[in-house]
Design an enzyme around this catalytic site. Structure first.
Site, PDB file in Angstrom:
ATOM      1  N   THR A 290       0.849  -1.202   0.000  1.00  0.00           N
ATOM      2  CA  THR A 290       0.000   0.000   0.000  1.00  0.00           C
ATOM      3  C   THR A 290       0.883   1.250   0.000  1.00  0.00           C
ATOM      4  OG1 THR A 290      -1.474  -1.322   1.413  1.00  0.00           O
ATOM      5  CG2 THR A 290      -2.097   0.959   1.039  1.00  0.00           C
TER       6      THR A 290
ATOM      7  N   ASP B 227       1.386   5.347   6.163  1.00  0.00           N
ATOM      8  CA  ASP B 227       1.823   3.951   6.131  1.00  0.00           C
ATOM      9  C   ASP B 227       0.607   3.030   6.144  1.00  0.00           C
ATOM     10  OD1 ASP B 227       3.428   1.711   6.131  1.00  0.00           O
ATOM     11  OD2 ASP B 227       4.318   2.062   8.099  1.00  0.00           O
ATOM     12  N   GLY B 228       0.822   1.821   5.656  1.00  0.00           N
ATOM     13  CA  GLY B 228      -0.201   0.783   5.697  1.00  0.00           C
ATOM     14  C   GLY B 228      -0.217   0.089   7.047  1.00  0.00           C
TER      15      GLY B 228
ATOM     16  N   ASP C  86      -1.237  -4.051   9.028  1.00  0.00           N
ATOM     17  CA  ASP C  86      -1.731  -5.430   8.915  1.00  0.00           C
ATOM     18  C   ASP C  86      -3.087  -5.576   9.584  1.00  0.00           C
ATOM     19  OD1 ASP C  86       0.547  -6.590   7.505  1.00  0.00           O
ATOM     20  OD2 ASP C  86       1.645  -6.035   9.300  1.00  0.00           O
TER      21      ASP C  86
ATOM     22  N   GLY D 242       4.355  -6.834   9.017  1.00  0.00           N
ATOM     23  CA  GLY D 242       4.292  -7.925   8.048  1.00  0.00           C
ATOM     24  C   GLY D 242       5.444  -7.862   7.055  1.00  0.00           C
TER      25      GLY D 242
ATOM     26  N   GLU E 202       9.462   1.897  11.226  1.00  0.00           N
ATOM     27  CA  GLU E 202       8.116   2.475  11.110  1.00  0.00           C
ATOM     28  C   GLU E 202       7.700   3.124  12.430  1.00  0.00           C
ATOM     29  OE1 GLU E 202       6.318  -0.597   7.766  1.00  0.00           O
ATOM     30  OE2 GLU E 202       5.972  -1.031   9.864  1.00  0.00           O
TER      31      GLU E 202
HETATM   32  C1  5RP Z   1       5.466  -3.425   6.891  1.00  0.00           C
HETATM   33  C2  5RP Z   1       4.107  -3.069   7.376  1.00  0.00           C
HETATM   34  C3  5RP Z   1       3.042  -2.878   6.343  1.00  0.00           C
HETATM   35  O1  5RP Z   1       2.471  -1.623   6.523  1.00  0.00           O
HETATM   36  C4  5RP Z   1       1.993  -3.940   6.498  1.00  0.00           C
HETATM   37  O2  5RP Z   1       2.617  -5.213   6.453  1.00  0.00           O
HETATM   38  C5  5RP Z   1       0.914  -3.829   5.419  1.00  0.00           C
HETATM   39  O3  5RP Z   1       1.451  -4.191   4.188  1.00  0.00           O
HETATM   40  P1  5RP Z   1       0.621  -4.113   2.840  1.00  0.00           P
HETATM   41  O4  5RP Z   1       0.384  -2.674   2.551  1.00  0.00           O
HETATM   42  O5  5RP Z   1       1.553  -4.770   1.835  1.00  0.00           O
HETATM   43  O6  5RP Z   1      -0.648  -4.890   3.021  1.00  0.00           O
HETATM   44  O7  5RP Z   1       3.842  -2.937   8.535  1.00  0.00           O
HETATM   45  O8  5RP Z   1       6.333  -3.703   7.952  1.00  0.00           O
END
Ligand code: 5RP
Length: 224
Positions: A35, A85-86, A88, A100, A107
């Site tokens: 994302t 930021d995205g 999980d 993830g 982060e």
């Molecule tokens: C990376 C993270 C990501 O924000 C989380 O894993 C979401 O990922 P995606 O946008 O691919 O679903 O915390 O460490």
């Protein structure tokens, strides 16, 4: 829309959300993951209006630089205007599980510095209670077995993420079968285990706003 289309839609919405907040001194914090990658790609379209960014991973820094977007070291920055930021998982208080993509420590550092933390996600990430997603925990390599034993005492099932070394040279344990009714307390407790660098609960510094892409459109959610 597919999950991927929802991620793209919310990344685009995040551009519209942040641009009015920026001036020529603003620094934008950039997350990690698929994302966040869409967000970086849309940011490239407005890069002339961006002063600089800080990245939460080497992968995001590389992607930003490939678009010609300036990336600064966090240590030379006084303030991060907004961090995007995205996640999980997000609960309804906007406490998150992240990591993830194994970038949780950086982060969390960028989120700590940011004036505003904008989380972007597709609707599948919005949950009543955190814990269906296995909780990522960054651990100093020599402490792996010790930390795993302590996590078993807390009631979870830690699994070593094979073949993954973080940007900080550490390993990841993913904690399965571990529901999180009190995210702040659990974040503190796991951080207190010697050898843990960070855990992926973002509850002491949750998101300020969650932009959530659903089949009905983009929802803008605050803590309930
Ligand atoms: C990376 C993270 C990501 O924000 C989380 O894993 C979401 O990922 P995606 O946008 O691919 O679903 O915390 O460490």
């Amino acid at each position: 829309m597919t999950q991927d289309e929802l991620k793209k839609a919310v990344a685009r919405a995040a551009i519209d959300y942040i641009m009015p907040k920026l001036d020529d001194k603003s620094v934008v914090g950039i997350g990690t993951g698929s994302t966040a990658n869409y967000f970086i790609d849309y940011l490239a379209e407005v890069k002339a209006q961006i002063n600089a960014t800080v990245a939460s991973s080497q992968a995001s820094a590389d992607r930003l630089k490939s678009h010609g977007i300036p990336v600064l070291e966090l240590n030379v920055v006084d303030e991060v205007t907004v961090y995007v930021d995205g996640t999980d998982e997000s609960d309804h208080q906007l406490c998150l599980i992240k990591g993830g993509g194994a970038a949780l420590t950086r982060e969390k550092i960028v989120a700590a510095v940011a004036k505003e933390f904008v989380c972007i996600a597709d609707g599948s990430k919005y949950v009543e209670r955190l814990g269906n997603f296995p909780l990522p925990i960054e651990v100093i390599p020599m402490a792996r077995s010790h930390v795993a034993r302590e996590l078993v005492k807390l009631g979870g099932d830690p699994v070593y993420r094979e073949g993954v070394i973080t940007d900080n040279g550490n390993i990841i344990l993913d904690l399965y079968n571990f529901m999180i009714p009190d995210p702040q307390e659990t974040e503190r407790n796991i951080n207190n285990i010697t050898g843990v660098v960070t855990n992926g609960i973002f509850a002491l510094r949750p998101a300020d706003i969650l932009l959530l892409a659903t089949q009905e459109g983009i929802q803008s959610l605050s803590a309930k």
